[in-house]
Design an enzyme around this catalytic site. Structure first.
Site, short mmCIF file in Angstrom:
data_model
loop_
_atom_site.label_atom_id
_atom_site.label_comp_id
_atom_site.label_asym_id
_atom_site.label_seq_id
_atom_site.Cartn_x
_atom_site.Cartn_y
_atom_site.Cartn_z
N ASN A 93 -66.00 -54.84 -55.15
CA ASN A 93 -65.61 -55.75 -56.23
C ASN A 93 -66.27 -55.26 -57.52
O ASN A 93 -67.02 -54.27 -57.51
CB ASN A 93 -66.03 -57.19 -55.91
CG ASN A 93 -65.39 -58.19 -56.87
OD1 ASN A 93 -64.19 -58.10 -57.15
ND2 ASN A 93 -66.16 -59.13 -57.40
N LYS A 94 -65.99 -55.93 -58.60
CA LYS A 94 -66.47 -55.52 -59.93
C LYS A 94 -67.96 -55.19 -59.90
O LYS A 94 -68.76 -55.89 -59.28
CB LYS A 94 -66.18 -56.65 -60.92
CG LYS A 94 -66.57 -56.42 -62.35
CD LYS A 94 -66.02 -55.15 -62.94
CE LYS A 94 -64.51 -55.06 -62.88
NZ LYS A 94 -64.01 -53.69 -63.19
N ASP A 140 -61.50 -56.14 -54.65
CA ASP A 140 -60.43 -55.16 -54.88
C ASP A 140 -60.04 -54.44 -53.61
O ASP A 140 -58.93 -53.91 -53.49
CB ASP A 140 -60.86 -54.16 -55.94
CG ASP A 140 -60.97 -54.89 -57.27
OD1 ASP A 140 -62.02 -55.51 -57.50
OD2 ASP A 140 -59.99 -54.90 -58.02
N ARG A 152 -54.80 -46.57 -60.49
CA ARG A 152 -56.22 -46.94 -60.36
C ARG A 152 -56.58 -46.80 -58.89
O ARG A 152 -55.78 -47.16 -58.04
CB ARG A 152 -56.49 -48.37 -60.85
CG ARG A 152 -56.48 -48.52 -62.37
CD ARG A 152 -56.90 -49.93 -62.80
NE ARG A 152 -58.34 -50.13 -62.76
CZ ARG A 152 -58.92 -51.32 -62.95
NH1 ARG A 152 -58.18 -52.41 -63.19
NH2 ARG A 152 -60.23 -51.44 -62.90
N ARG A 160 -54.67 -56.47 -64.80
CA ARG A 160 -55.80 -56.05 -63.98
C ARG A 160 -56.00 -57.13 -62.90
O ARG A 160 -55.35 -58.17 -62.92
CB ARG A 160 -57.06 -55.75 -64.79
CG ARG A 160 -57.25 -56.42 -66.10
CD ARG A 160 -57.66 -57.86 -66.04
NE ARG A 160 -58.69 -58.11 -65.06
CZ ARG A 160 -58.85 -59.23 -64.40
NH1 ARG A 160 -58.01 -60.25 -64.61
NH2 ARG A 160 -59.79 -59.40 -63.52
N GLY A 161 -56.94 -56.85 -61.97
CA GLY A 161 -57.11 -57.76 -60.85
C GLY A 161 -56.24 -57.26 -59.70
O GLY A 161 -55.06 -56.93 -59.90
N ALA A 162 -56.86 -57.18 -58.50
CA ALA A 162 -56.19 -56.47 -57.40
C ALA A 162 -54.78 -56.98 -57.05
O ALA A 162 -53.82 -56.19 -57.04
CB ALA A 162 -57.11 -56.48 -56.17
O1 MRU Z 1 -61.33 -54.04 -63.29
P1 MRU Z 1 -60.61 -55.32 -62.94
O2 MRU Z 1 -60.65 -56.34 -64.02
O3 MRU Z 1 -59.22 -55.04 -62.42
O4 MRU Z 1 -61.46 -55.88 -61.73
C1 MRU Z 1 -61.04 -57.06 -61.10
C2 MRU Z 1 -62.00 -57.56 -60.09
O5 MRU Z 1 -63.00 -56.94 -59.80
C3 MRU Z 1 -61.62 -58.83 -59.39
O6 MRU Z 1 -62.77 -59.53 -58.99
C4 MRU Z 1 -60.81 -58.48 -58.15
O7 MRU Z 1 -59.71 -57.70 -58.48
C5 MRU Z 1 -60.37 -59.67 -57.43
S1 MRU Z 1 -58.87 -60.29 -58.15
C6 MRU Z 1 -58.34 -61.66 -57.44
#
Ligand code: MRU
Length: 363
Positions: free
Chosen positions: A252-253, A242, A88, A51-53
């Site tokens: 973002n989250k 993201d 996603r 996970r994470g962009a």
């Molecule tokens: O749902 P996730 O865990 O993939 O969400 C990740 C985030 O919201 C991060 O803050 C974002 O991807 C930045 S990653 C460098």
């Protein structure tokens, strides 16, 4: 097993397998997950093994390579690539990275040669993300140092949300890169880590990363930030993203928007750290134009934890309660102090973003 230093790598013995850290079980277990097919890639992205962009993007790029190991023809390849891109919806890095690999192989007819080129391009994308994170770290560390100097060397308190660390990228992270570099440079820092319900990426992943590097941190509940800000206990906020529009709106989250509102009300700088692969050069209005992922409500109803013997899931709501689980929100550009990118820091306006990335100006 040697402790992995990256969340993704090519299997040393068999380059038709891509290995990733299975982030579902961190920090309690460091398991490695094998990606052998496009289906594995989609499963890993959807279930948050990865996970994470930026990491989702790199995984998607390797996914095109894995698809080429079995795809019979161009039609199947394109259909696989589309399935990966749709795994996603919010992180734009996934679409960007898959398209980059497709572009690199589009003029090659021979499938074996396509496969070699796809692997090469996926490796380049991985290396690009590492370089970006390192530069983001250096630019961001300067801002932290300035705050530290203004405070006469007292610890700089930085609040972050979710996990935008090396686990979400490849190395250093985005939001955490400035923290790591500031720490390396000897600047005294302390991080407020939002737990980040429902999947607790802050409490599980960011806290683990910072702990591994001996960086001072405290895990807080998602609702604590406003109180800390009112009492001068936060000097700055740094988050990842993201997808960020070229006009400066930041997805973002879920919960990031509320942190930005509280930061604005308390005059606290709110920075977003991102590589250029996270900018959306098409969508202008983030609130109405960025697709927001809705995830299974069981993520809210059940909490996963460790009871010293086993990782277990427990129910915390009435079983029959309805849930709504938006995974991201959009913070409008007006609440963002600045972007920390691989090319430098800029204000959250279309003009300033395009000045940093002039090649994206539409003629
Ligand atoms: O749902 P996730 O865990 O993939 O969400 C990740 C985030 O919201 C991060 O803050 C974002 O991807 C930045 S990653 C460098």
């Amino acid at each position: 097993m040697k402790k992995p230093t990256r969340p993704i790598w090519i299997n040393e013995k068999d380059n038709s397998i891509i290995n990733v850290i299975d982030q579902r079980y961190l920090p309690h277990r460091v398991d490695v997950f094998d990606l052998k097919t496009k289906e594995d890639v989609i499963f890993a992205i959807q279930t948050m093994v990865v996970r994470g962009a930026p990491l989702i993007g790199v995984t998607g790029a390797y996914g095109v390579y894995l698809s080429l190991l079995t795809a019979k023809d161009e039609k199947e390849l394109i259909s696989d690539a589309n399935d990966i891109k749709n795994a996603r919806p919010t992180a734009i890095n996934l679409i960007w990275a898959v398209d980059e690999v497709l572009k690199a192989i589009s003029d090659i007819n021979d499938f074996d040669k396509k496969k070699d080129e796809a692997l090469k391009r996926a490796k380049e994308i991985e290396a690009f993300e590492v370089e970006c994170s390192r530069s983001i770290g250096e630019f961001g560390a300067k801002i932290i140092k300035e705050i530290s100097e203004k405070k006469g060397g007292k610890p700089v308190n930085i609040l972050t949300h979710c996990n935008a660390g090396f686990l979400a990228t490849v190395e250093y992270g985005t939001a955490t890169a400035p923290m790591y570099i500031a720490d390396e440079q000897g600047t005294d820092i302390h991080i407020w880590v939002d737990e980040t319900r429902p999947l607790n990426q802050g409490a599980r992943l960011t806290a683990w990363e910072l702990g591994e590097k001996n960086i001072k941190h405290s895990v807080i509940t998602d609702n604590t930030g406003g109180h800390l800000m009112q009492h001068n206990m936060v000097d700055m906020v740094i988050v990842g993203t993201d997808r960020t529009t070229h006009t400066g709106d930041v997805a973002n989250k879920i919960g990031t928007y509320l942190k930005a509102l509280a930061a604005k009300d308390n005059n606290i700088p709110f920075y977003v750290a991102l590589p250029s692969s996270t900018f959306d050069w098409e969508v202008k209005d983030g609130v109405n134009g960025i697709p927001i992922e809705e995830r299974d409500g069981d993520e809210i109803k059940f909490v996963t934890g460790f009871d010293e013997k086993k990782i277990r899931e427990v129910l915390i709501t009435p079983l029959k309660s309805k849930t709504v689980n938006y995974a991201f929100d959009v913070t409008p550009a007006r609440l963002v102090t600045g972007f920390i990118t691989e090319r430098g820091v800029c204000r959250a306006t279309e003009k300033d973003i395009l000045n940093l990335f002039p090649e994206k100006k539409k003629r």
